[in-house]
Design a protein around this motif. Structure first.
Motif, short mmCIF file in Angstrom:
data_model
loop_
_atom_site.label_atom_id
_atom_site.label_comp_id
_atom_site.label_asym_id
_atom_site.label_seq_id
_atom_site.Cartn_x
_atom_site.Cartn_y
_atom_site.Cartn_z
N PRO A 1 -15.67 -125.64 0.36
CA PRO A 1 -16.95 -125.91 0.98
C PRO A 1 -17.73 -124.74 1.39
CG PRO A 1 -14.95 -125.65 2.59
CD PRO A 1 -14.49 -125.73 1.13
N TYR A 2 -18.94 -125.06 1.36
CA TYR A 2 -19.99 -123.93 1.62
C TYR A 2 -20.19 -123.88 3.09
CZ TYR A 2 -24.19 -120.95 1.26
OH TYR A 2 -25.12 -120.23 1.52
N LYS A 3 -19.78 -122.44 3.67
CA LYS A 3 -20.04 -122.36 4.97
C LYS A 3 -21.31 -121.86 5.23
CE LYS A 3 -16.90 -120.12 8.46
NZ LYS A 3 -16.01 -119.39 8.74
N VAL A 4 -22.11 -122.59 6.47
CA VAL A 4 -23.33 -122.30 6.97
C VAL A 4 -23.34 -122.56 8.40
CG1 VAL A 4 -24.22 -124.67 6.44
CG2 VAL A 4 -25.69 -122.53 6.37
N SER A 5 -24.05 -121.94 9.25
CA SER A 5 -24.13 -122.11 10.53
C SER A 5 -25.71 -122.74 11.04
CB SER A 5 -23.98 -120.87 11.39
OG SER A 5 -24.89 -120.08 11.28
N MET A 6 -25.52 -123.60 11.98
CA MET A 6 -26.84 -124.12 12.69
C MET A 6 -26.97 -124.09 14.28
SD MET A 6 -28.27 -128.01 11.89
CE MET A 6 -27.17 -129.02 12.69
N VAL A 7 -27.86 -123.34 14.41
CA VAL A 7 -28.29 -123.27 16.00
C VAL A 7 -28.64 -124.55 16.47
CG1 VAL A 7 -29.68 -121.91 17.70
CG2 VAL A 7 -28.76 -120.72 15.77
N ILE A 8 -28.34 -125.14 17.52
CA ILE A 8 -28.54 -126.19 18.13
C ILE A 8 -28.75 -126.37 19.59
CG2 ILE A 8 -26.26 -127.32 17.95
CD1 ILE A 8 -27.35 -129.83 16.92
N GLY A 9 -29.23 -127.45 20.22
CA GLY A 9 -29.41 -127.35 21.64
C GLY A 9 -27.97 -127.53 22.29
N ASN A 10 -27.80 -127.18 23.83
CA ASN A 10 -26.51 -127.75 24.24
C ASN A 10 -26.58 -128.96 25.11
OD1 ASN A 10 -28.20 -126.70 26.15
ND2 ASN A 10 -26.96 -124.91 26.77
N THR A 11 -27.50 -129.85 24.82
CA THR A 11 -27.81 -131.04 25.49
C THR A 11 -26.54 -132.22 25.03
OG1 THR A 11 -29.41 -131.90 24.41
CG2 THR A 11 -30.09 -130.65 25.97
N PRO A 12 -26.25 -132.91 25.81
CA PRO A 12 -25.37 -134.16 25.11
C PRO A 12 -26.00 -134.78 23.78
CG PRO A 12 -25.24 -134.41 27.64
CD PRO A 12 -26.50 -133.38 27.04
N ASP A 13 -27.37 -135.19 23.96
CA ASP A 13 -27.96 -135.73 22.57
C ASP A 13 -27.71 -134.83 21.49
OD1 ASP A 13 -28.39 -138.10 23.71
OD2 ASP A 13 -30.53 -137.89 23.79
N ALA A 14 -28.01 -133.41 21.77
CA ALA A 14 -28.12 -132.22 20.56
C ALA A 14 -26.60 -132.45 20.18
CB ALA A 14 -28.72 -130.98 21.22
N SER A 15 -25.55 -132.43 21.02
CA SER A 15 -24.22 -132.08 20.67
C SER A 15 -23.86 -133.30 19.66
CB SER A 15 -23.33 -131.93 21.83
OG SER A 15 -23.60 -131.10 22.69
N ARG A 16 -24.18 -134.56 20.02
CA ARG A 16 -23.83 -135.56 19.20
C ARG A 16 -24.49 -135.79 18.15
NH1 ARG A 16 -24.95 -138.86 23.58
NH2 ARG A 16 -26.53 -139.97 22.83
N LEU A 17 -25.67 -135.34 17.84
CA LEU A 17 -26.51 -135.17 16.71
C LEU A 17 -25.75 -133.94 15.75
CD1 LEU A 17 -29.22 -135.80 15.14
CD2 LEU A 17 -30.26 -133.95 16.12
N GLY A 18 -25.50 -132.94 16.25
CA GLY A 18 -24.91 -131.80 15.58
C GLY A 18 -23.60 -132.37 14.95
N GLN A 19 -22.62 -133.01 15.66
CA GLN A 19 -21.45 -133.34 15.33
C GLN A 19 -21.43 -134.52 14.27
OE1 GLN A 19 -19.34 -134.49 18.93
NE2 GLN A 19 -19.54 -132.27 19.70
N ALA A 20 -22.39 -135.13 14.40
CA ALA A 20 -22.61 -136.34 13.24
C ALA A 20 -23.12 -135.75 11.98
CB ALA A 20 -23.86 -137.08 13.73
N ILE A 21 -23.98 -134.55 12.01
CA ILE A 21 -24.45 -133.87 10.76
C ILE A 21 -23.48 -133.08 10.25
CG2 ILE A 21 -25.92 -132.27 9.86
CD1 ILE A 21 -28.03 -133.13 12.04
N GLN A 22 -22.52 -132.65 11.12
CA GLN A 22 -21.33 -131.80 10.60
C GLN A 22 -20.47 -132.58 10.00
OE1 GLN A 22 -18.88 -130.49 13.81
NE2 GLN A 22 -18.84 -128.32 13.07
N SER A 23 -19.97 -133.72 10.41
CA SER A 23 -19.27 -134.75 9.72
C SER A 23 -19.81 -135.07 8.18
CB SER A 23 -18.93 -135.85 10.63
OG SER A 23 -18.02 -136.70 9.92
N MET A 24 -20.99 -135.50 8.34
CA MET A 24 -21.75 -135.92 7.24
C MET A 24 -21.67 -135.20 5.94
SD MET A 24 -24.91 -138.00 8.34
CE MET A 24 -24.90 -139.69 9.21
N VAL A 25 -22.28 -133.86 6.36
CA VAL A 25 -22.43 -132.94 5.24
C VAL A 25 -21.23 -132.21 4.86
CG1 VAL A 25 -24.59 -132.12 6.23
CG2 VAL A 25 -22.59 -130.93 6.90
#
Lengths: 546, 318
Positions: free
Chosen positions: A389-413
């Motif tokens: 897997p290609y490792k890459v980082s993403m800066v994302i907000g710390n709100t609940p909505d942003a966390s849910r979005l980030g986790q969903a993208i993390q799982s998909m990619v």
């Protein structure tokens, strides 16, 4: 209350299902252009009483109530009540005259703009709104220290009063989006008398033309505006007063709407939609949004935004920055429809480009959408020669909505061969990092502008003031600069379509979804309007006769 | 006495200077550029530079500090970089809100805490004591934001008896002020009520076993007179001290309560200023807070010296 009817919603649902099916069947598609949806209860035929107070719960504290200095969306909502503009938009995103008497006329070379004004209009202080006032306002927008309008009017070389009801603008170069700029804060006209009296404190006691005039502001609490008898359309203004209450927390806004402590709930959380729909005393207004949310990829922001693009160094360097195939693979790993469904209950719209399907400048090319295909993504990574897997980082907000979005993208990619590291960061701190180029990817959005230039050029041209990606492509620069200068809608539409095709090839920005403007309103209120610009307009609103 | 006073004043001035330096540097150490926060999404390097110039953020920090202190000493706390509003005026509007809330919360906490403490002490090993202890435990354990939200849902949404938000000054409309502040004051005072209850209970248990209470009973005084006229009166000394010590904590707790009930108080002003990196406002509120704390401490020390001469003598000997 005649707003988005059940039938309309069913049609919208059917369209959404059809769109999803077509995505599945074809494996690649575009997001269709629909007529812009601007929900409002302005057409409500119930009789309205004269008088009364409307309480609007704003999602944040407006900044200075000075059209020259103002920068917040909530501030623009307050301005709709107290500061009219040369032009406005209508429900279909067409630009229409407001304080001007007609749309501006451009000379054949596009460098001279003539603006005709309505006559007999008075500011809230009783003085005349005329060409001299327009010149004073535009000059202030262009010269005041800290002006947020300076860049919006950077194409204007000078402003001249031709006669009391005509102003002539001389441009440095042809700039078609100027009309759209004058349909926002850059087109707000302020009383010269008040400007002289208040100077740079104008925002503490703003005086413009509007259905209401400024009355009181208490920091962090409320802004009160009262009916302006000098307003040219005062007979159509029903309310005596509007109180904008600042309630940052969406749960608290919802509680206040339910308890009757406010009448309008700005920016309804998707978590409150069901409760709003299920409450017989409340109504939900829905309108399309011009903005988007997406991921900016650092491809060349070495020394900070505004500096020439270059080659990134560790720890931000890597194939994600240098190889478009890796970025394309990342995009193809994201299932936007599922993202919307999982994170936002399907209430938003997947987005693949910066131009809203509601925009008159939208086209099939502008709405083209890279397919979701994790296997193809892996193949792209393989062809790029990167280890998975290609490792890459993403800066994302710390709100609940942003966390849910980030986790969903993390799982998909993950299925597409990526190991995504999320870097939750407080918003102001995240801007520091990303402006300085200290990031690999950044999840951020844009509230959107009526003219597509405002959604593209600053982000995608080499010299763009918000080109945080450090993206530089001469083809893109030419396409977007040509689109700026072109006067014809179809020509511009074609140029933006070409630009977005190029954008998908280079993928410095990956667009994810487009929100909807959700506004909660008490059922006894009539005439509240929400256009796709997201502003709540209450100029002709009122309380229904019981 | 004069020497003691001079020494305490000098110490206060030094503390004050140190506080302003720590605050001034501390907020600048926070990640997040105030110019960027102010520019919002429409930022470009030229605009950011203009904003920095306008608010003096491009000047050396030491110069910014000197200008700030100089202006503050002349009574000018500046204008909010976000709203353009006068910082002093904003603080003047916010302080009475928090003070009224805190006073109301203490009153409610004292009323509930003392009554529950007396009941728990007098009715030992009965259901009443268990109930009082249970309430105290809840008051200490339940987070105020949850308590507040439940209160709003119950008493403002389901049964619209009280407003969900807002503030009316007691000097403008006492009845409406009471309605607006009742729920926030209960939420804010719940923790303190629990502490007062426990202190009252233990103090009362001790008092009820003392000789003077036994004497009062032997003289034929009624139960109520003994409890409220003698035992409670003595127990209240400890309770009052505890309540006073908790005042600082109460004002800190007001930050959350003010957010939940949308009260335009000092806590809300501070938090919102931090989130928007509104340096003049943050500096203004911390300056006022530091001044208040230093002033109160100085006053207390001076009172001690008046009450107990050994304090100032000890001070002089040092």
């Amino acid at each position: 209350m005649p707003r988005s009817s059940t039938a309309t919603r069913r049609v919208a649902a059917a369209l959404a299902i059809g769109l999803s099916l077509s995505l599945i069947i074809s494996g690649c598609s575009s997001i269709k252009s629909n007529p812009p949806q601007a929900d409002n209860n302005a057409q409500d035929n119930r009789p309205v009483q004269n008088g009364g107070t409307l309480r609007v719960a704003l999602a944040g504290e407006p900044d200075a109530l000075d059209p020259t200095l103002g920068r917040t969306l909530v501030g623009r909502t307050v301005f709709t009540s107290i500061c009219e503009k040369l032009y406005d938009i209508d429900t279909k995103l067409n630009i229409v005259p407001q304080l001007a008497s007609a749309l501006p006329s451009f000379s054949s070379d596009g460098k001279t703009v003539t603006i005709k004004l309505r006559t007999g209009i008075k500011f809230a202080d009783g003085t005349a709104m005329d060409a001299a006032a327009v010149k004073a306002s535009l000059d202030r927008h262009m010269t005041l220290a800290g002006s947020a309008r300076k860049s919006e009017l950077s194409s204007v070389a000078s402003v001249a009063v031709t006669d009391p009801s005509t102003v002539t603008l001389t441009l440095k170069s042809a700039f078609t989006p100027l009309t759209a700029q004058l349909a926002d804060r850059a087109g707000m006209i302020m009383s010269p008398t008040a400007l002289t009296a208040e100077g740079d404190k104008f925002g503490t006691n703003p005086v413009c033309v509007g259905p209401f005039k400024f009355s009181l502001r208490v920091a962090q609490d409320r802004i009160e505006v009262v009916k302006d008898p000098n307003y040219y359309n005062a007979s159509k203004v029903h309310l005596d007063k509007v109180i904008y209450k600042i309630i940052a927390d969406s749960t608290t806004r919802m509680n206040n709407l339910q308890s009757g402590d406010v009448d309008v709930y700005d920016t309804v959380s998707t978590n409150d939609i069901d409760a709003l729909k299920g409450n017989s005393k409340l109504a939900l207004l829905v309108s399309d949004s011009l903005g988007y949310q997406g991921i900016t990829i650092n491809v060349g922001n070495v020394n900070g935004v505004g500096k020439p693009a270059g080659t990134l160094a560790a720890p931000y360097a890597g194939a994600m920055a240098t190889d478009a195939r890796v970025r394309q693979a990342f995009e193809e790993s994201i299932d936007r429809a599922t993202l919307n469904k999982v994170v936002f209950k399907g209430l938003y719209q997947p987005a693949c480009g910066p131009i809203s399907p509601s925009s008159p400048f939208s086209s099939d090319a502008a709405q083209a959408c890279p397919k979701y295909d994790p296997n193809a993504a892996k193949a792209l990574l393989q062809s790029a020669g990167v280890a998975m897997p290609y490792k890459v980082s993403m800066v994302i907000g710390n709100t609940p909505d942003a966390s849910r979005l980030g986790q969903a993208i993390q799982s998909m990619v993950k299925d597409g061969g990526f190991d995504l590291q999320l870097v939750p960061t407080e918003f102001a701190a995240s801007l520091d990092l990303t402006d300085a180029g200290k990031y690999q990817m950044f999840q951020i959005g844009w509230s959107g502008r009526v003219d597509p230039d405002g959604n593209t050029a600053n982000f995608l041209t080499s010299a763009g003031s918000q080109n945080n990606a450090g993206y530089s492509n001469s083809t893109m620069d030419k396409l977007l600069n040509d689109a700026r200068a072109a006067g014809d809608v179809n020509t511009r539409k074609d140029l933006y379509g070409q630009a977005i095709t190029q954008l998908h090839k280079d993928a410095p920005l990956i667009y994810l979804y487009r929100g909807q403007n959700f506004t909660g309103v008490a059922k006894n209120i009539v005439g509240v309007q929400v256009f796709p610009d997201g502003l709540i307009r209450v100029g002709t609103a009122g309380i229904a006769v019981a | 006495m004069g020497r003691y006073l001079a020494r305490r004043l000098l110490e206060s001035v030094i503390t004050f200077i140190l506080v302003t330096i720590v605050v001034f540097l501390g907020i600048r150490a926070l990640p997040g550029d105030p110019a960027r926060a102010l520019a919002g999404e429409e930022s470009d390097p030229a605009t950011l530079a203009q904003i920095r110039t306008k608010f003096g953020l491009d000047q050396p920090i030491w110069l910014q500090y000197i200008k700030y202190v100089n202006n503050a000493l002349h009574g000018d706390l500046g204008r909010s970089s976000r709203t353009g509003l006068d910082v002093s005026t904003s603080i003047r509007h916010a302080l009475p809100v928090t003070l009224q809330l805190a006073v109301f919360a203490i009153a409610i906490a004292a009323l509930i805490g003392v009554l529950a403490g007396v009941v728990a002490a007098v009715r030992r090993r009965t259901a009443a004591e268990w109930a009082a202890n249970g309430v105290a435990l809840l008051g200490l354990s339940v987070p105020s934001f949850w308590f507040g939200l439940m209160g709003i849902l119950l008493f403002a949404v389901a049964y619209p008896l009280l407003p969900a938000s807002g503030f009316v000054s007691v000097f403008d409309d006492p009845v409406q002020s009471f309605r607006h502040l009742l729920m926030p004051a209960i939420v804010l005072g719940s923790g303190l009520a629990a502490i007062i209850m426990r202190q009252t209970r233990s103090a009362m248990i001790e008092a009820m076993g003392t000789d003077y209470v036994r004497t009062a009973r032997a003289k034929g005084l009624g139960g109520g007179q003994v409890v409220f006229g003698h035992a409670l009166r003595n127990s209240l000394i400890v309770v009052t001290t505890i309540a006073g010590l908790q005042l600082g904590g109460l004002i800190s707790g007001a930050v959350i309560t003010e957010q939940i009930f949308v009260l335009p108080g000092f806590g809300k002003l501070t938090i919102d200023a931090v989130f928007t990196r509104d340096y003049p406002m943050i500096q203004g509120v911390t300056l006022v807070t530091a001044t208040a704390y230093i002033g109160i401490n100085l006053l207390v020390d001076l009172l001690y010296s008046v009450i107990d001469p050994r304090v100032r003598v000890g001070g002089a000997a040092l």
